[in-house]
Write a protein that holds these residues in place. Structure first.
Motif, PDB file in Angstrom:
ATOM      1  N   ILE A  83       1.052  -0.641  -0.267  1.00 25.20           N
ATOM      2  CA  ILE A  83       0.475  -0.044   0.087  1.00 25.20           C
ATOM      3  C   ILE A  83       1.042   1.565  -0.235  1.00 25.20           C
ATOM      4  O   ILE A  83       2.050   0.889   0.613  1.00 25.20           O
ATOM      5  CB  ILE A  83      -1.390  -0.053   1.418  1.00 25.20           C
ATOM      6  N   GLU A  87      -2.119   5.517   1.550  1.00 20.83           N
ATOM      7  CA  GLU A  87      -3.584   4.713   2.309  1.00 20.83           C
ATOM      8  C   GLU A  87      -3.271   4.279   3.727  1.00 20.83           C
ATOM      9  O   GLU A  87      -4.292   3.944   4.153  1.00 20.83           O
ATOM     10  CB  GLU A  87      -2.968   3.171   1.180  1.00 20.83           C
ATOM     11  N   LYS A  90      -4.501   6.787   6.315  1.00 23.06           N
ATOM     12  CA  LYS A  90      -6.025   6.553   6.115  1.00 23.06           C
ATOM     13  C   LYS A  90      -6.468   5.636   7.126  1.00 23.06           C
ATOM     14  O   LYS A  90      -7.589   5.641   7.288  1.00 23.06           O
ATOM     15  CB  LYS A  90      -6.517   6.370   4.651  1.00 23.06           C
ATOM     16  N   TYR A 100     -10.071  -4.268   6.455  1.00 26.71           N
ATOM     17  CA  TYR A 100      -9.547  -3.823   4.846  1.00 26.71           C
ATOM     18  C   TYR A 100      -8.808  -4.869   5.101  1.00 26.71           C
ATOM     19  O   TYR A 100      -8.456  -5.949   3.525  1.00 26.71           O
ATOM     20  CB  TYR A 100      -8.013  -2.686   4.877  1.00 26.71           C
TER      21      TYR A 100
END
Length: 156
Positions: A83, A87, A90, A100
């Motif tokens: 990632i 990301e 976040k 996720y």
């Protein structure tokens, strides 16, 4: 140029269900600011965030051997995802790591290998791998006939 970082969000030794995050961060001021925020979050929550080097590779290999002692051909070890630092930040701010991780499935490298070797096995519309059923028999020794006791096992 982007640099690679290792992120382990759980403050515990590696376990079979843990996810290894490979965080990519550029050299721009904006990305470095996000990396600094991510480092602060990791320090606050006891997560591990380190620049990737040979020591990380050795550590993951050692932990993989410890967690998966009888590793078979279809056992891929730790789930690993790549990632960006944006990301990761976040996910950290929204505390949506579990959501996720539940969305992760087969490793990307495995999907790529299947696409290369046998493209007919991948259902691109549904983004899934079609199972292949293999007929086999349960035998106790090699001299036993395999014409009776047929069973179906599914790979993948």
């Amino acid at each position: 140029m982007k640099r690679k970082y290792f992120l382990h969000r759980i403050n515990a030794p590696m376990d079979v269900d843990h996810v290894v995050y490979v965080v990519w961060c550029g050299e721009s001021v904006r990305e470095q600011t996000k990396l600094t925020k991510l480092v602060a979050w990791a320090f606050e929550h006891g997560a591990t965030l380190m620049s990737w080097d040979e020591d990380i590779d050795f550590y993951l290999q050692t932990e993989s051997e410890r967690c998966f002692p009888n590793r078979g051909i279809l056992d891929f070890g730790f789930v690993r995802t790549e990632i960006s630092v944006s990301e990761a930040l976040k996910l950290a701010e929204e505390d949506s790591w579990v959501k996720y991780e539940n969305g992760l499935c087969a490793p990307k490298q495995f999907i790529h290998t299947i696409l290369t070797m046998e493209p007919s096995r991948v259902d691109k519309d549904n983004r899934k791998i079609r199972s292949s059923h293999v007929l086999t028999s349960q035998r106790q020794n090699l001299s036993q006939s395999n014409e009776n006791m047929k069973t179906i096992i599914s790979f993948i």
